[in-house]
Design a protein around this motif. Structure first.
Motif, PDB file in Angstrom:
ATOM      1  N   GLN A   2      -3.256   6.729  -5.197  1.00  0.00           N
ATOM      2  CA  GLN A   2      -3.289   4.657  -4.705  1.00  0.00           C
ATOM      3  C   GLN A   2      -4.271   4.703  -4.137  1.00  0.00           C
ATOM      4  OE1 GLN A   2       0.442   7.079  -4.813  1.00  0.00           O
ATOM      5  NE2 GLN A   2       0.402   6.129  -6.534  1.00  0.00           N
ATOM      6  N   GLN A   4      -6.364   2.418  -1.210  1.00  0.00           N
ATOM      7  CA  GLN A   4      -5.719   1.128  -0.583  1.00  0.00           C
ATOM      8  C   GLN A   4      -7.143   0.989   0.399  1.00  0.00           C
ATOM      9  OE1 GLN A   4      -2.538  -0.003   0.512  1.00  0.00           O
ATOM     10  NE2 GLN A   4      -4.134  -2.552   1.511  1.00  0.00           N
ATOM     11  N   TYR A 111      -8.292   4.285 -11.710  1.00  0.00           N
ATOM     12  CA  TYR A 111      -7.434   4.118 -10.752  1.00  0.00           C
ATOM     13  C   TYR A 111      -8.812   2.318  -9.998  1.00  0.00           C
ATOM     14  CZ  TYR A 111      -5.479   7.884 -11.935  1.00  0.00           C
ATOM     15  OH  TYR A 111      -4.754   9.172 -12.270  1.00  0.00           O
ATOM     16  N   GLY A 113      -7.848  -0.357  -6.675  1.00  0.00           N
ATOM     17  CA  GLY A 113      -7.301  -0.471  -5.360  1.00  0.00           C
ATOM     18  C   GLY A 113      -6.634  -2.394  -5.651  1.00  0.00           C
ATOM     19  N   GLN A 114      -6.315  -2.256  -4.579  1.00  0.00           N
ATOM     20  CA  GLN A 114      -6.053  -4.476  -4.802  1.00  0.00           C
ATOM     21  C   GLN A 114      -6.783  -5.123  -4.011  1.00  0.00           C
ATOM     22  OE1 GLN A 114      -5.699  -2.376  -2.095  1.00  0.00           O
ATOM     23  NE2 GLN A 114      -5.870  -4.030  -0.482  1.00  0.00           N
TER      24      GLN A 114
END
Length: 122
Positions: A2, A4, A111, A113-114
């Motif tokens: 994850q 951020q 991967y 992030g937002q």
């Protein structure tokens, strides 16, 4: 993994911002990390990348000398220091990571992030 991202905002041309990206879910020091960005109406583009230990860094030509990518493996955090910002730097900035391949303009990191919005006014 994850990711951020934070630190975006509105700044005047010539100003500075520092983006941060924290990672969880995997040993941070084993991840190749980087930043991409996407401006309105434009394709996503590579901005910068950094190797595991932070020794090797790579930049898109338009940000060389103005942006600095770094990482603190003890804090599971990557940074993008952006100086001398220009209106054309306005975009959503995405933190990216990959466990096996260094982040490059032609790659699609595993991967994402937002994203965090960076807006530079003229």
């Amino acid at each position: 993994v994850q990711l951020q991202a934070s630190g975006g905002g509105l700044v005047q041309a010539g100003g500075s911002l520092r983006l941060s990206c924290t990672a969880s879910g995997r040993t941070f020091s084993s991840l190749y990390m980087g930043w991409f960005r996407q401006a309105p109406g434009k394709e996503r583009e590579f901005v910068a990348a950094i190797s595991w230990g932070g020794v090797n860094t790579y930049y898109e030509d338009s940000v060389k000398g103005r942006f600095t990518i770094s990482r603190d493996n003890a804090k599971n955090t990557m940074y993008l220091q952006m100086n001398s910002l220009k209106p054309e730097d306005t975009a959503i900035y995405y933190c990216v990571a990959d466990p096996t391949s260094i982040v490059r303009p032609s790659t699609t990191p595993q991967y994402w992030g937002q994203g965090t919005q960076v807006t530079v006014s003229s």
